[in-house]
Design an enzyme around this catalytic site. Sequence first.
Site, PDB file in Angstrom:
ATOM      1  N   HIS A 170       0.838  -1.201   0.000  1.00 60.62           N
ATOM      2  CA  HIS A 170       0.000   0.000   0.000  1.00 60.62           C
ATOM      3  C   HIS A 170       0.876   1.255   0.000  1.00 60.62           C
ATOM      4  O   HIS A 170       0.689   2.160  -0.817  1.00 60.62           O
ATOM      5  CB  HIS A 170      -0.912  -0.027   1.233  1.00 60.62           C
ATOM      6  CG  HIS A 170      -1.774   1.185   1.391  1.00 60.62           C
ATOM      7  ND1 HIS A 170      -3.142   1.140   1.290  1.00 60.62           N
ATOM      8  CD2 HIS A 170      -1.473   2.486   1.648  1.00 60.62           C
ATOM      9  CE1 HIS A 170      -3.637   2.351   1.482  1.00 60.62           C
ATOM     10  NE2 HIS A 170      -2.635   3.189   1.697  1.00 60.62           N
ATOM     11  N   GLU A 171       1.826   1.303   0.921  1.00 57.15           N
ATOM     12  CA  GLU A 171       2.685   2.490   1.036  1.00 57.15           C
ATOM     13  C   GLU A 171       3.665   2.580  -0.128  1.00 57.15           C
ATOM     14  O   GLU A 171       3.938   3.672  -0.634  1.00 57.15           O
ATOM     15  CB  GLU A 171       3.411   2.506   2.384  1.00 57.15           C
ATOM     16  CG  GLU A 171       2.485   2.534   3.593  1.00 57.15           C
ATOM     17  CD  GLU A 171       1.423   3.635   3.563  1.00 57.15           C
ATOM     18  OE1 GLU A 171       1.633   4.692   2.916  1.00 57.15           O
ATOM     19  OE2 GLU A 171       0.364   3.442   4.183  1.00 57.15           O
ATOM     20  N   HIS A 201       2.091   4.240  -3.074  1.00 61.17           N
ATOM     21  CA  HIS A 201       2.076   5.706  -2.995  1.00 61.17           C
ATOM     22  C   HIS A 201       3.374   6.293  -3.551  1.00 61.17           C
ATOM     23  O   HIS A 201       3.354   7.271  -4.308  1.00 61.17           O
ATOM     24  CB  HIS A 201       1.869   6.179  -1.556  1.00 61.17           C
ATOM     25  CG  HIS A 201       0.479   6.019  -1.045  1.00 61.17           C
ATOM     26  ND1 HIS A 201      -0.616   6.622  -1.624  1.00 61.17           N
ATOM     27  CD2 HIS A 201      -0.003   5.322   0.016  1.00 61.17           C
ATOM     28  CE1 HIS A 201      -1.710   6.310  -0.951  1.00 61.17           C
ATOM     29  NE2 HIS A 201      -1.363   5.517   0.054  1.00 61.17           N
TER      30      HIS A 201
END
Length: 170
Positions: A78-79, A82
């Site tokens: 998820h990170e 980004h």
Amino acid sequence: MTTLRIPIATQQTVMRCLRHYLALANAYLKVDYPEPKVSYQQRGTTAGTAHLSAWEIRLNAVLLTENGQRFIDEVVPHELAHLLVYKQFGRVSPHGQEWQWMMETVLGVSPSRTHAFSVVSVQGKTFTYRCHCQTHLLTVRRHNKIARQESEYRCRKCRQLLQPDPNQLD
């Protein structure tokens, strides 16, 4: 502030996961993005954050320790997504179509905006507020902003201004 020590084996598992997804992205995108820095300084109920210009991922040590492999499998890609989106597209909506594309198509992970980990151990004192349709638990920071008349908060469902619960004792 004392920092929770993350066992070396857990840190190695985090890095293996990160490297796996970074390799997938580099191959798919035909680039050679470097490995981001990983720290375990994220506090509060947030599982992780991506610091775009610093090319860094900050993970919540407490939630990582409590949730182990599930945390790693969900939060690390998820990170990373980004960071990858920032490199590919610049500043865009955090969980917008570019991020969803990066998660699904490039990393092969189902995109989820928020985690579902228990936050009881990392949640600070909360204050009960009410609206027409439900009860809300606000953080100390939000409660203090309301008390100082710096901010007001509305329910996302009924749009009513949140009011302190008269039954709560400070």
